[in-house]
Design an enzyme around this catalytic site. Sequence first.
Site, PDB file in Angstrom:
ATOM      1  N   THR A   7       0.829  -1.209   0.000  1.00 36.63           N
ATOM      2  CA  THR A   7       0.000   0.000   0.000  1.00 36.63           C
ATOM      3  C   THR A   7       0.861   1.256   0.000  1.00 36.63           C
ATOM      4  OG1 THR A   7      -1.629  -1.241   1.274  1.00 36.63           O
ATOM      5  CG2 THR A   7      -1.879   1.147   1.237  1.00 36.63           C
ATOM      6  N   VAL A   8       1.790   1.350   0.945  1.00 38.50           N
ATOM      7  CA  VAL A   8       2.568   2.587   1.080  1.00 38.50           C
ATOM      8  C   VAL A   8       3.607   2.704  -0.044  1.00 38.50           C
ATOM      9  CG1 VAL A   8       4.109   3.912   2.586  1.00 38.50           C
ATOM     10  CG2 VAL A   8       2.200   2.626   3.581  1.00 38.50           C
ATOM     11  N   LYS A  37       6.746   1.726  11.692  1.00 45.25           N
ATOM     12  CA  LYS A  37       6.751   2.101  13.127  1.00 45.25           C
ATOM     13  C   LYS A  37       7.299   1.005  14.016  1.00 45.25           C
ATOM     14  CE  LYS A  37       3.260   2.000  11.267  1.00 45.25           C
ATOM     15  NZ  LYS A  37       2.222   2.324  10.420  1.00 45.25           N
ATOM     16  N   VAL A  73       4.354   7.777  12.271  1.00 38.02           N
ATOM     17  CA  VAL A  73       3.339   8.191  13.260  1.00 38.02           C
ATOM     18  C   VAL A  73       2.358   9.137  12.587  1.00 38.02           C
ATOM     19  CG1 VAL A  73       2.921   9.227  15.520  1.00 38.02           C
ATOM     20  CG2 VAL A  73       5.125   8.133  15.056  1.00 38.02           C
ATOM     21  N   GLY A  76       0.499   8.723   9.962  1.00 41.57           N
ATOM     22  CA  GLY A  76       0.380   8.632   8.507  1.00 41.57           C
ATOM     23  C   GLY A  76       0.795   9.922   7.820  1.00 41.57           C
ATOM     24  N   ILE A  85      -0.078  12.983   8.537  1.00 35.83           N
ATOM     25  CA  ILE A  85      -0.079  14.206   9.362  1.00 35.83           C
ATOM     26  C   ILE A  85       1.362  14.632   9.643  1.00 35.83           C
ATOM     27  CG2 ILE A  85      -0.841  15.264  11.535  1.00 35.83           C
ATOM     28  CD1 ILE A  85      -2.846  12.958  11.831  1.00 35.83           C
ATOM     29  N   GLY A 107     -11.349  -2.786   4.707  1.00 41.10           N
ATOM     30  CA  GLY A 107      -9.896  -2.835   4.516  1.00 41.10           C
ATOM     31  C   GLY A 107      -9.119  -2.010   5.530  1.00 41.10           C
ATOM     32  N   ASP A 117      -0.052  -1.139  17.893  1.00 43.76           N
ATOM     33  CA  ASP A 117       0.323  -0.146  16.879  1.00 43.76           C
ATOM     34  C   ASP A 117       0.413   1.253  17.518  1.00 43.76           C
ATOM     35  OD1 ASP A 117       0.394   0.740  13.884  1.00 43.76           O
ATOM     36  OD2 ASP A 117      -1.259   1.899  14.727  1.00 43.76           O
ATOM     37  N   LYS A 146       3.700   3.953  18.180  1.00 42.23           N
ATOM     38  CA  LYS A 146       3.687   5.361  17.746  1.00 42.23           C
ATOM     39  C   LYS A 146       3.953   6.305  18.919  1.00 42.23           C
ATOM     40  CE  LYS A 146       0.617   4.293  13.883  1.00 42.23           C
ATOM     41  NZ  LYS A 146      -0.779   4.115  13.496  1.00 42.23           N
TER      42      LYS A 146
HETATM   43  N1  HSE Z   1      -3.292   0.029  11.215  1.00 44.42           N
HETATM   44  C1  HSE Z   1      -2.905   1.392  11.379  1.00 44.42           C
HETATM   45  C2  HSE Z   1      -4.116   2.227  11.799  1.00 44.42           C
HETATM   46  C3  HSE Z   1      -2.321   1.891  10.079  1.00 44.42           C
HETATM   47  O1  HSE Z   1      -5.230   1.704  11.775  1.00 44.42           O
HETATM   48  O2  HSE Z   1      -3.953   3.372  12.181  1.00 44.42           O
HETATM   49  C4  HSE Z   1      -1.371   3.019  10.247  1.00 44.42           C
HETATM   50  O3  HSE Z   1      -0.341   2.738  11.129  1.00 44.42           O
END
Ligand code: HSE
Length: 412
Positions: free
Chosen positions: A10-11, A100, A127, A129, A131, A182, A196, A200
């Site tokens: 994706t990224v 991360k 951290v 995305g 922003i 998704g 996650d 961060k």
């Molecule tokens: N799975 C993470 C989220 C994606 O839902 O924020 C970005 O780190």
Amino acid sequence: MNVAVMGYGTVGSGVVEIINTKHSYIKERTSEEDLEVKYILDLRDFPGDPNEGKFTKDFNDILNDDSVKIVAEAMGGVNPAFDFTAKCLAAGKHVVTSNKELVSTRGSELLAIAKEHNVNYMFEASVGGGIPLIRPLIFCLAGNEVQSINGILNGTTNFILTKMIYENLTFEEALKIAQDNGYAEKDPTADVEGIDACRKISILSSLASNSWIDPEKVHTEGITHITLEDVAYAGNCECVIKLISTMEKLDDGRYYIVVSPAIVSKESQLAAIDGVFNGALVSGDNVGDVVFYGQGAGKLATASAVVGDIVDCANHDANRRKIGWNEENKDLVADYREVPNRYYIRLKVEDPDLAQNEIRSSFGDIYLLARSGAFNTELAFLTSEFTENEVREKIDGLTSAKLKSFIRVARC
Ligand code: HSE
């Protein structure tokens, strides 16, 4: 200047797309450097992809090509991302990443290698995305001691909680929709258990404290135990439940760092951050409160931050940027159980009058909550300030009630 992209998920595919489509726009912002993607590393095949000639399955093609000056690592996970990143940095290539897990766990080692070889290791996309958060925190707010950071740093859990709050869906129903859209993985553990978000806040705390904060030291709770009863009681006191990542500098210089669901007042600037969006409320001693808000995940939003790092590397090829932290100070993270806070508590009781008397004599002042449809064998209330050790001892000592739910009140 040639760029390699490791990982075409994706990224990574978003990074390639932005570099390809914003070519001249980027050129104007890179001291006239022409950025070109020369290699895309991925073990999978992508037949028919417009970048077909650029794919390689061999990392050495990137490592041994001196014309590749910047590498974007979007592979995720610690291995082999650590090994590949370390080798690229040691070979004099700048590396930027959205990873991360790698930055929070082994970033210190990679930053040291980058310093030794006078190259950049940048991770703005790790951290929040898309922003802009890391650069403002360490450069624009450099005239401040960061006193606290409170963030909604995980979009998946924020989406689930938003569905629970505004559509009255259970956790399981909301998770299913997040997976169908998704947002959540098939195995949603890293998101719903707060892992996650922990990575961060560890990265932000490391930057703010200038000392590596090991994610293992951050007390982390997820949202799987949050029920619609809790959501309704929170609503009764004009609050919402959010997964909040908190870092706060205490009077003794140590840091309170916790990831957990929290009761957030609707007056807080974080309360209105809904759906998959992320937000962070940073408090500096001179600037006061600053809020960052935007898309914390997604292909082009996250790639936008990665490309920002690539452009910064191109502009700081010779003079590396000081982004990072010093070694771990093992005494820096306070025991969260010794820090005073307020709490939401929901109990199952046999005799409501007896239980209320016992609760009041143990907790002192409480703020009783109500919700429609509640049986009188259920009691929910907010406490005044206690350390968590104190409040747990009080709960354990109750003879007329059984704990059903325990949620911290947010510190923002
Ligand atoms: N799975 C993470 C989220 C994606 O839902 O924020 C970005 O780190």
